[in-house]
Scaffold this motif. Structure first.
Motif, PDB file in Angstrom:
ATOM      1  N   TYR A  10       0.835  -1.199   0.000  1.00 19.26           N
ATOM      2  CA  TYR A  10       0.000   0.000   0.000  1.00 19.26           C
ATOM      3  C   TYR A  10       0.872   1.252   0.000  1.00 19.26           C
ATOM      4  CZ  TYR A  10       1.002   0.165   5.055  1.00 19.26           C
ATOM      5  OH  TYR A  10       1.635   0.211   6.277  1.00 19.26           O
ATOM      6  N   ARG A  11       0.314   2.341  -0.548  1.00 20.57           N
ATOM      7  CA  ARG A  11       1.041   3.613  -0.632  1.00 20.57           C
ATOM      8  C   ARG A  11       0.536   4.639   0.370  1.00 20.57           C
ATOM      9  NH1 ARG A  11       1.533   6.188  -6.169  1.00 20.57           N
ATOM     10  NH2 ARG A  11       3.481   6.937  -5.250  1.00 20.57           N
ATOM     11  N   ASN A  12      -0.652   4.401   0.918  1.00 27.55           N
ATOM     12  CA  ASN A  12      -1.227   5.358   1.858  1.00 27.55           C
ATOM     13  C   ASN A  12      -2.219   4.646   2.773  1.00 27.55           C
ATOM     14  OD1 ASN A  12      -3.760   5.200   0.329  1.00 27.55           O
ATOM     15  ND2 ASN A  12      -2.723   6.489  -1.194  1.00 27.55           N
ATOM     16  N   ALA A  13      -2.741   5.381   3.731  1.00 26.76           N
ATOM     17  CA  ALA A  13      -3.650   4.798   4.718  1.00 26.76           C
ATOM     18  C   ALA A  13      -4.933   4.269   4.091  1.00 26.76           C
ATOM     19  CB  ALA A  13      -3.975   5.835   5.799  1.00 26.76           C
ATOM     20  N   GLU A  14      -5.420   4.935   3.054  1.00 22.96           N
ATOM     21  CA  GLU A  14      -6.649   4.495   2.402  1.00 22.96           C
ATOM     22  C   GLU A  14      -6.466   3.139   1.738  1.00 22.96           C
ATOM     23  OE1 GLU A  14     -10.494   4.226   1.117  1.00 22.96           O
ATOM     24  OE2 GLU A  14      -9.615   5.559   2.610  1.00 22.96           O
ATOM     25  N   GLU A  15      -5.332   2.940   1.057  1.00 25.24           N
ATOM     26  CA  GLU A  15      -5.067   1.661   0.422  1.00 25.24           C
ATOM     27  C   GLU A  15      -4.889   0.556   1.460  1.00 25.24           C
ATOM     28  OE1 GLU A  15      -2.996   3.168  -3.760  1.00 25.24           O
ATOM     29  OE2 GLU A  15      -1.787   2.136  -2.257  1.00 25.24           O
ATOM     30  N   GLU A  16      -4.227   0.883   2.548  1.00 27.01           N
ATOM     31  CA  GLU A  16      -4.069  -0.100   3.629  1.00 27.01           C
ATOM     32  C   GLU A  16      -5.428  -0.533   4.168  1.00 27.01           C
ATOM     33  OE1 GLU A  16      -1.624  -0.633   7.849  1.00 27.01           O
ATOM     34  OE2 GLU A  16      -2.090   1.378   7.093  1.00 27.01           O
ATOM     35  N   LYS A  17      -6.324   0.436   4.332  1.00 24.09           N
ATOM     36  CA  LYS A  17      -7.665   0.149   4.822  1.00 24.09           C
ATOM     37  C   LYS A  17      -8.422  -0.747   3.852  1.00 24.09           C
ATOM     38  CE  LYS A  17     -11.989   2.461   6.138  1.00 24.09           C
ATOM     39  NZ  LYS A  17     -12.674   3.783   6.248  1.00 24.09           N
ATOM     40  N   ILE A  18      -8.283  -0.491   2.560  1.00 25.56           N
ATOM     41  CA  ILE A  18      -8.971  -1.292   1.537  1.00 25.56           C
ATOM     42  C   ILE A  18      -8.505  -2.743   1.605  1.00 25.56           C
ATOM     43  CG2 ILE A  18      -9.112  -1.701  -0.958  1.00 25.56           C
ATOM     44  CD1 ILE A  18      -9.116   1.368  -1.287  1.00 25.56           C
ATOM     45  N   ILE A  19      -7.202  -2.955   1.732  1.00 23.21           N
ATOM     46  CA  ILE A  19      -6.658  -4.320   1.810  1.00 23.21           C
ATOM     47  C   ILE A  19      -7.200  -5.045   3.032  1.00 23.21           C
ATOM     48  CG2 ILE A  19      -4.562  -5.709   2.051  1.00 23.21           C
ATOM     49  CD1 ILE A  19      -3.076  -3.324   0.679  1.00 23.21           C
ATOM     50  N   LYS A  20      -7.141  -4.387   4.179  1.00 22.13           N
ATOM     51  CA  LYS A  20      -7.587  -5.017   5.422  1.00 22.13           C
ATOM     52  C   LYS A  20      -9.080  -5.329   5.385  1.00 22.13           C
ATOM     53  CE  LYS A  20      -3.995  -3.163   8.472  1.00 22.13           C
ATOM     54  NZ  LYS A  20      -3.679  -2.301   9.641  1.00 22.13           N
ATOM     55  N   GLU A  21      -9.872  -4.429   4.826  1.00 24.05           N
ATOM     56  CA  GLU A  21     -11.312  -4.672   4.741  1.00 24.05           C
ATOM     57  C   GLU A  21     -11.617  -5.825   3.791  1.00 24.05           C
ATOM     58  OE1 GLU A  21     -13.103  -0.945   3.722  1.00 24.05           O
ATOM     59  OE2 GLU A  21     -13.184  -0.272   5.819  1.00 24.05           O
ATOM     60  N   LYS A  22     -10.829  -5.944   2.727  1.00 28.06           N
ATOM     61  CA  LYS A  22     -11.018  -7.046   1.786  1.00 28.06           C
ATOM     62  C   LYS A  22     -10.710  -8.376   2.465  1.00 28.06           C
ATOM     63  CE  LYS A  22     -11.826  -8.903  -2.220  1.00 28.06           C
ATOM     64  NZ  LYS A  22     -13.194  -8.919  -2.800  1.00 28.06           N
ATOM     65  N   ILE A  23      -9.635  -8.433   3.206  1.00 27.77           N
ATOM     66  CA  ILE A  23      -9.272  -9.658   3.922  1.00 27.77           C
ATOM     67  C   ILE A  23     -10.345 -10.004   4.949  1.00 27.77           C
ATOM     68  CG2 ILE A  23      -7.638 -10.680   5.563  1.00 27.77           C
ATOM     69  CD1 ILE A  23      -5.415  -9.194   4.111  1.00 27.77           C
ATOM     70  N   LYS A  24     -10.847  -8.996   5.629  1.00 28.46           N
ATOM     71  CA  LYS A  24     -11.901  -9.203   6.618  1.00 28.46           C
ATOM     72  C   LYS A  24     -13.150  -9.771   5.960  1.00 28.46           C
ATOM     73  CE  LYS A  24     -14.534  -6.748  10.187  1.00 28.46           C
ATOM     74  NZ  LYS A  24     -14.757  -5.426  10.854  1.00 28.46           N
ATOM     75  N   SER A  25     -13.512  -9.252   4.799  1.00 26.12           N
ATOM     76  CA  SER A  25     -14.694  -9.721   4.080  1.00 26.12           C
ATOM     77  C   SER A  25     -14.514 -11.155   3.580  1.00 26.12           C
ATOM     78  CB  SER A  25     -14.973  -8.798   2.891  1.00 26.12           C
ATOM     79  OG  SER A  25     -16.033  -9.289   2.100  1.00 26.12           O
ATOM     80  N   LEU A  26     -13.343 -11.449   3.024  1.00 22.02           N
ATOM     81  CA  LEU A  26     -13.072 -12.804   2.524  1.00 22.02           C
ATOM     82  C   LEU A  26     -13.115 -13.818   3.665  1.00 22.02           C
ATOM     83  CD1 LEU A  26     -10.122 -12.000   0.084  1.00 22.02           C
ATOM     84  CD2 LEU A  26     -12.426 -12.737  -0.564  1.00 22.02           C
TER      85      LEU A  26
END
Length: 212
Positions: free
Chosen positions: A133-149
């Motif tokens: 990730y390059r910023n906090a928003e991208e980090e959040k997107i990754i973590k939310e995706k993992i949480k959803s999966l």
């Protein structure tokens, strides 16, 4: 010399050796106007490059190395699994046509994020799963995706994907670029890369280019 082992449907073993001649260089992480970048590691970059190039909105994909600390890593060095680097792809994309969130979806749809330091027949830390990730928003997107999966039990085993800030990307040697397109009859491509791509196409629900 690093050896890739390809297991085909008839369970025979194919060995493909690659010498790491040539130099590598660090690429700028500043995209051109109107473009954005994303970096992922999901096993052999030959496979990953071919997958991401098929996605609508992606303009270019470069194979290389990220996640380590050694200066000017080469294919041979990375293959020792001692540099911290993983085979990775740098994805250039048009954010008006495809979002970073969608590329994260592509990432998880195109490999098995539950196998530690392994992807298919390839093993070692250089083949580990990493979402950069390059910023906090991208980090959040990754973590939310993992949480959803995880919540939806998409994968039977736990996701072991690393989440790391993007600090550098070294372009791989020339012969690795567009490897699948240039070497369709390569044994590894026939036995691993193309079957993995076909599986991705069957499961991915997003938009792919018409020639993919």
């Amino acid at each position: 010399m690093k050896t890739k082992i390809a297991f085909c449907s008839l369970l025979f073993v194919l060995l493909t050796s690659c010498n790491s001649n040539g130099q590598t260089k660090k690429l700028s992480l500043q995209p051109k106007p109107g473009q954005a970048i994303a970096v992922f590691a999901e096993g052999c970059f030959w496979c990953s490059e071919h997958v991401f190039e098929s996605v609508v909105g992606v303009t270019e994909v470069v194979s290389g190395y990220s996640g380590g600390k050694t200066k000017n890593p080469t294919y041979k060095m990375v293959g020792t699994n001692t540099t911290g680097y993983a085979e990775s792809v740098l994805v250039y994309y048009d954010p008006k046509k495809v979002s970073y969130s969608e590329l994260v979806t592509v990432f998880f749809a195109s490999h098995d994020p539950t196998t530690l330091n392994r992807q298919g027949p390839d093993s070692g830390s250089s083949y580990r799963s990493i979402a950069f990730y390059r910023n906090a928003e991208e980090e959040k997107i990754i973590k939310e995706k993992i949480k959803s999966l995880t919540k939806n039990n998409v994968f039977p085993d736990g996701i072991v994907t690393e989440i790391k800030p993007l600090s550098e990307f070294y372009i791989a040697e020339d012969y690795h670029q567009d490897y699948v397109k240039k070497n369709p009859n390569d044994r590894y491509v026939e036995g691993v890369s193309l079957p993995r791509y076909e599986l991705f196409k069957k499961t991915y629900k997003g938009k792919l280019k018409s020639n993919s």
